[in-house]
Design an enzyme around this catalytic site. Structure first.
Site, PDB file in Angstrom:
ATOM      1  N   SER A 129      11.204 -13.127  31.040  1.00  0.00           N
ATOM      2  CA  SER A 129      12.355 -13.991  31.304  1.00  0.00           C
ATOM      3  C   SER A 129      13.050 -14.389  30.008  1.00  0.00           C
ATOM      4  CB  SER A 129      11.856 -15.253  32.018  1.00  0.00           C
ATOM      5  OG  SER A 129      12.844 -16.261  31.981  1.00  0.00           O
ATOM      6  N   TYR A 154       7.054 -22.697  32.979  1.00  0.00           N
ATOM      7  CA  TYR A 154       7.440 -21.364  33.479  1.00  0.00           C
ATOM      8  C   TYR A 154       7.601 -20.400  32.309  1.00  0.00           C
ATOM      9  CZ  TYR A 154      10.529 -17.639  35.090  1.00  0.00           C
ATOM     10  OH  TYR A 154      11.096 -16.408  35.341  1.00  0.00           O
TER      11      TYR A 154
HETATM   12  N1  LIG Z   1      16.261 -14.067  39.161  1.00  0.00           N
HETATM   13  C1  LIG Z   1      16.342 -14.342  37.859  1.00  0.00           C
HETATM   14  O1  LIG Z   1      17.392 -14.756  37.357  1.00  0.00           O
HETATM   15  C2  LIG Z   1      15.153 -14.117  36.952  1.00  0.00           C
HETATM   16  C3  LIG Z   1      15.321 -14.414  35.589  1.00  0.00           C
HETATM   17  C4  LIG Z   1      14.247 -14.211  34.745  1.00  0.00           C
HETATM   18  C5  LIG Z   1      13.040 -13.699  35.226  1.00  0.00           C
HETATM   19  N2  LIG Z   1      12.907 -13.441  36.558  1.00  0.00           N
HETATM   20  C6  LIG Z   1      11.625 -12.911  37.012  1.00  0.00           C
HETATM   21  O2  LIG Z   1      11.878 -11.760  37.799  1.00  0.00           O
HETATM   22  C7  LIG Z   1      10.888 -11.659  38.824  1.00  0.00           C
HETATM   23  C8  LIG Z   1      11.560 -11.588  40.182  1.00  0.00           C
HETATM   24  O3  LIG Z   1      12.328 -12.774  40.345  1.00  0.00           O
HETATM   25  P1  LIG Z   1      13.214 -13.052  41.636  1.00  0.00           P
HETATM   26  O4  LIG Z   1      14.448 -13.721  41.177  1.00  0.00           O
HETATM   27  O5  LIG Z   1      13.292 -11.849  42.469  1.00  0.00           O
HETATM   28  O6  LIG Z   1      12.303 -14.163  42.325  1.00  0.00           O
HETATM   29  P2  LIG Z   1      11.793 -14.283  43.849  1.00  0.00           P
HETATM   30  O7  LIG Z   1      11.100 -15.606  43.924  1.00  0.00           O
HETATM   31  O8  LIG Z   1      12.914 -14.019  44.789  1.00  0.00           O
HETATM   32  O9  LIG Z   1      10.747 -13.105  43.938  1.00  0.00           O
HETATM   33  C9  LIG Z   1       9.396 -13.232  43.575  1.00  0.00           C
HETATM   34  C10 LIG Z   1       8.564 -12.784  44.748  1.00  0.00           C
HETATM   35  O10 LIG Z   1       7.201 -12.875  44.354  1.00  0.00           O
HETATM   36  C11 LIG Z   1       6.447 -13.372  45.440  1.00  0.00           C
HETATM   37  N3  LIG Z   1       5.256 -14.029  44.922  1.00  0.00           N
HETATM   38  C12 LIG Z   1       5.152 -15.224  44.283  1.00  0.00           C
HETATM   39  N4  LIG Z   1       3.869 -15.476  43.962  1.00  0.00           N
HETATM   40  C13 LIG Z   1       3.147 -14.400  44.395  1.00  0.00           C
HETATM   41  C14 LIG Z   1       1.787 -14.054  44.362  1.00  0.00           C
HETATM   42  N5  LIG Z   1       0.873 -14.873  43.817  1.00  0.00           N
HETATM   43  N6  LIG Z   1       1.404 -12.877  44.895  1.00  0.00           N
HETATM   44  C15 LIG Z   1       2.298 -12.024  45.465  1.00  0.00           C
HETATM   45  N7  LIG Z   1       3.611 -12.314  45.543  1.00  0.00           N
HETATM   46  C16 LIG Z   1       4.029 -13.476  45.010  1.00  0.00           C
HETATM   47  C17 LIG Z   1       7.370 -14.340  46.163  1.00  0.00           C
HETATM   48  O11 LIG Z   1       7.011 -14.491  47.536  1.00  0.00           O
HETATM   49  C18 LIG Z   1       8.722 -13.654  45.992  1.00  0.00           C
HETATM   50  O12 LIG Z   1       9.049 -12.859  47.111  1.00  0.00           O
HETATM   51  C19 LIG Z   1       9.981 -12.867  38.657  1.00  0.00           C
HETATM   52  O13 LIG Z   1       8.876 -12.475  37.872  1.00  0.00           O
HETATM   53  C20 LIG Z   1      10.839 -13.855  37.899  1.00  0.00           C
HETATM   54  O14 LIG Z   1      10.049 -14.762  37.156  1.00  0.00           O
HETATM   55  C21 LIG Z   1      13.935 -13.629  37.429  1.00  0.00           C
END
Ligand SMILES: NC(=O)c1ccc[n+]([C@@H]2O[C@H](COP(=O)([O-])OP(=O)(O)OC[C@H]3O[C@@H](n4cnc5c(N)ncnc54)[C@H](O)[C@@H]3O)[C@@H](O)[C@H]2O)c1
Length: 322
Positions: A129, A154
């Protein structure tokens, strides 16, 4: 040949799975479908993925090592892992810190151990991130910049993932790539993130709280660009074992208030705005230096917020019937 995608029912996971399926890859989606935000949205994403018979879904937690091991043993054709499952969100890490260490630290270790013991594994790509840049003031953020002062738990868990990955790559000769995503938005987006919160408030006629008195700037990345970038990285494992890090942002630092103005225009309604002071853990500005990403992976983002926001609002209206 199957790609294991964790967090497959999540926002980015859904788009990555769609992109893999569209080019003919087999996808094993894994997600615990937790209730951090409305699980109906996760189910709706999964329903879309399930229309493709090369998609299989298994429910479980990445922190549950027995479950992950069982799933992997049942799928000996896994050749790559795209690990996106995480407890996301900066602000919620002040509320439930344990959820972050469970999903992001233990879950990441389980995926590293899985990679270590998978004989046919070519590449593990995982989500980090932009929040790791924390209190950095040098703009734009480059991968080589210091990242020793995360401003939220986080961010600290994501930095811990990077450090553990570095160790595992060296110890066990793995090819690992960490992707530092910058504020991703677009169709099927996350209800806990500002673009969705603002859009919902505009249609409901509710007041939008805007923190840091509206002075925040963000590098907003359109989700189609991000999914294309994840595949670009996945397809190009390093020639030698090791750990690499890449920024994935639009390489534009946009005023938050301009983002809101574009939402208003796409929605055809005015927002009611209440300016508030900064919240703990928030960053004032994010801006990605993507030179390394472009050089190594040939990736360039192409969608500006002027194009991406109307596409997001179009989806929002369809999904919510408003
Ligand atoms: N969306 C953004 O802007 C952004 C920015 C930086 C980093 N990220 C990272 O990208 C990745 C995806 O993010 P996103 O925006 O799609 O978030 P999201 O919350 O929509 O997707 C994450 C998914 O992981 C699942 N999850 C959570 N804990 C879990 C576990 N213990 N076991 C199995 N599944 C689990 C959740 O149910 C969810 O469907 C994450 O690692 C997030 O930290 C996202």
């Amino acid at each position: 040949m199957t790609v294991l995608v964790t967090g497959a029912a999540g926002f980015i996971g859904y788009h990555v799975c769609q992109a893999l399926l569209a080019r003919g890859d087999g996808v094993l989606g894994f997600d615990n479908l937790n209730h951090y935000y409305d699980p109906a949205l996760k189910q709706a994403r999964l329903a879309g993925l399930r229309t493709n018979n090369r998609f299989e879904f298994v429910e479980g937690s990445v922190a549950d090592r027995a479950r992950v091991q069982q799933v992997v043993e049942q799928h000996p054709d896994i050749t790559g892992i795209i690990h996106l499952a995480a407890q996301a969100g900066v602000r919620y890490s002040l509320v439930d810190p344990y959820a972050y260490v469970e999903a992001n630290v233990m879950g990441h270790l389980v995926m590293l151990e899985t990679a270590r013991h998978l004989p046919g594994l070519q590449h593990l790509v995982y989500a980090s991130s932009s929040s790791v840049y924390g209190a950095n003031t040098k703009i734009p953020f480059a991968v080589g910049d210091p990242v020793d002062h995360p401003r939220s738990l986080y961010a600290a868990t994501k930095r811990a993932d990077e450090l553990m990955s570095d160790t595992y790559a060296r110890l066990f000769g793995l090819r690992l790539s960490g992707l530092r995503f910058f504020t991703v938005y677009g169709p099927w987006g996350r209800p806990d993130m500002a673009p969705y919160i603002f859009c919902r408030a505009i249609f409901a006629g509710e007041t939008i709280p805007i923190y840091n008195l509206g002075f925040a700037k963000r590098d907003f990345s359109f989700v189609d660009d991000i999914a294309r970038g994840v595949l670009a990285c996945y397809d190009r494992p390093a020639a030698e074992p090791g750990h690499r890090l890449y920024n994935f942002g639009a390489h534009r630092s946009e005023e938050l208030m301009r983002f809101v103005a574009l939402l208003e225009r796409a929605a055809g309604r005015k927002a009611r705005i209440e300016l508030k002071p900064a919240q703990p853990g928030d960053m004032t500005e994010t801006y990605a230096d993507i030179d390394l990403t472009t050089r190594d992976l040939g990736w360039m983002p192409t969608t500006t917020i002027d194009e991406g926001i109307p596409r997001f609002v179009h989806w929002f209206r369809q999904y919510h019937g408003c």
